[in-house]
Design an enzyme around this catalytic site. Structure first.
Site, mmCIF file in Angstrom:
data_model
loop_
_atom_site.group_PDB
_atom_site.id
_atom_site.type_symbol
_atom_site.label_atom_id
_atom_site.label_comp_id
_atom_site.label_asym_id
_atom_site.label_seq_id
_atom_site.Cartn_x
_atom_site.Cartn_y
_atom_site.Cartn_z
ATOM 1 N N LYS A 54 0.841 -1.204 0.000
ATOM 2 C CA LYS A 54 0.000 0.000 0.000
ATOM 3 C C LYS A 54 0.874 1.251 0.000
ATOM 4 C CE LYS A 54 -3.855 -2.350 2.261
ATOM 5 N NZ LYS A 54 -4.587 -2.716 3.468
ATOM 6 N N GLN A 98 -4.770 -1.496 9.641
ATOM 7 C CA GLN A 98 -4.702 -2.824 9.013
ATOM 8 C C GLN A 98 -5.339 -3.876 9.928
ATOM 9 O OE1 GLN A 98 -3.648 -3.349 5.901
ATOM 10 N NE2 GLN A 98 -3.959 -5.553 6.006
ATOM 11 N N ASP A 121 -10.929 3.058 3.928
ATOM 12 C CA ASP A 121 -11.279 1.633 3.817
ATOM 13 C C ASP A 121 -12.778 1.456 3.547
ATOM 14 O OD1 ASP A 121 -9.428 -0.474 4.017
ATOM 15 O OD2 ASP A 121 -9.114 -0.106 6.162
HETATM 16 N N1 GUN Z 1 -6.981 -6.761 6.012
HETATM 17 C C1 GUN Z 1 -7.272 -7.477 4.895
HETATM 18 N N2 GUN Z 1 -7.840 -6.673 3.961
HETATM 19 C C2 GUN Z 1 -7.916 -5.442 4.500
HETATM 20 C C3 GUN Z 1 -8.398 -4.188 4.018
HETATM 21 O O1 GUN Z 1 -8.909 -4.052 2.901
HETATM 22 N N3 GUN Z 1 -8.285 -3.141 4.887
HETATM 23 C C4 GUN Z 1 -7.759 -3.262 6.121
HETATM 24 N N4 GUN Z 1 -7.700 -2.180 6.900
HETATM 25 N N5 GUN Z 1 -7.304 -4.420 6.599
HETATM 26 C C5 GUN Z 1 -7.378 -5.493 5.782
#
Ligand code: GUN
Length: 285
Positions: A54, A98, A121
């Site tokens: 990311k 996350q 998100d």
């Molecule tokens: N863990 C797995 N996929 C995601 C996501 O799209 N966002 C976040 N914050 N955590 C994740």
């Protein structure tokens, strides 16, 4: 006939090229550099790898980013305090915590603490509600990426029967809602569904978000179905594979997404899109 492959990596690359231009215009015209702050708790290797991805993608697009790392011993109270500070910081446009989090931290408390205007998100109940009522908002990144992939191939969603396998808050539930918003007829299947194949063999579009390697074979689909594979499963030899048995399903589907180079790069791209959107909202205040 072999399925057409929807290459998420190439599509993500094309979209990100356009985003680079959008970001530089935002910087020149508004003096605003979009900024994403990612919080990671503990040292889950998969989470660390996603977060690196990311951050790299953000920086390549001209979006600035930082990662705040905490040990898994951090208290929920302290984590919420940090989020509240980021909510107040005008330089931070997007906040992403996350997931998963350690068991002693309540995910739902963390998610509601993020300012909905910075919730890139799209997990905050306010944004989920807006999505459900058909308003424009931050859409969860993986579902948004899936819809973008379907649209990139001019695949008709309206009136089609979409079957979702998996009901997580991150993928299954919101992808069903976005497909419904596009006028699909939606069936949700999950681990307790009886006679799964009875449902999937009637699907025009199958979204596989199960989390088990290669379980969906051609027996689960009707001829010409469109199959989107959301699975990211690491095998013992270290390789990645999806929930769909790719070589087998390819012979019967009309469109199919690969793993890797499928949904994964699109998820990150939609995160960047949401971050730019958040920065634009702030620039108008
Ligand atoms: N863990 C797995 N996929 C995601 C996501 O799209 N966002 C976040 N914050 N955590 C994740």
């Amino acid at each position: 006939m072999s399925a057409s492959i929807i290459n998420g990596k190439e599509l993500a690359h094309d979209i990100r090229q356009n985003m680079k231009e959008e970001v530089s215009q935002l910087i020149i015209n508004e003096g605003v550099t979009p900024h994403l702050t990612v919080i990671i708790v503990g040292d889950n290797p998969a989470s660390k790898s996603y977060v690196r991805g990311k951050q790299k993608a953000s920086n390549e697009t001209g979006i600035s980013s930082d990662v705040i790392e905490f040990p898994s011993s951090i208290t929920e109270e302290k984590l919420l305090q940090v989020i509240q500070e980021l909510n107040k910081d005008p330089k931070v446009h997007g906040i992403l915590v996350q997931l998963p989090l350690p068991d002693h931290i309540r995910e739902e408390h963390v998610i509601v603490t993020i300012d909905p205007a910075k919730d890139v998100d799209g997990f905050h109940p306010m944004n989920i509600g807006r999505m459900m009522t058909g308003e424009d908002t931050f859409f969860p990144c993986t579902p948004y990426g899936i819809i973008t992939m379907l649209k990139s191939k001019n695949i008709r969603i309206e009136g089609k029967h979409a079957v979702i396998i998996g009901r997580s808050n991150i993928v299954g539930k919101p992808v069903g809602q976005l497909l419904l918003n596009e006028n699909a007829t939606v069936t949700y299947c999950h681990s307790r569904t009886e006679k799964l194949m009875d449902h999937t063999t009637r699907a025009d579009i199958i979204i596989a978000a199960i989390g088990q390697p290669n379980v969906i074979t051609m027996d689960y689909l009707k001829q010409g179905a469109i199959v989107i594979d959301v699975g990211i499963n690491r095998l013992q030899d270290g390789s990645l594979t999806g929930d769909v048995d790719f070589d087998n399903v390819k012979q019967k589907a009309s469109y199919l997404t690969p793993v890797p180079k499928g949904v994964g790069p699109m998820t990150i791209t939609m995160l960047l899109k949401n971050t730019i959107k958040a920065a634009k909202g702030l620039s108008k205040q």
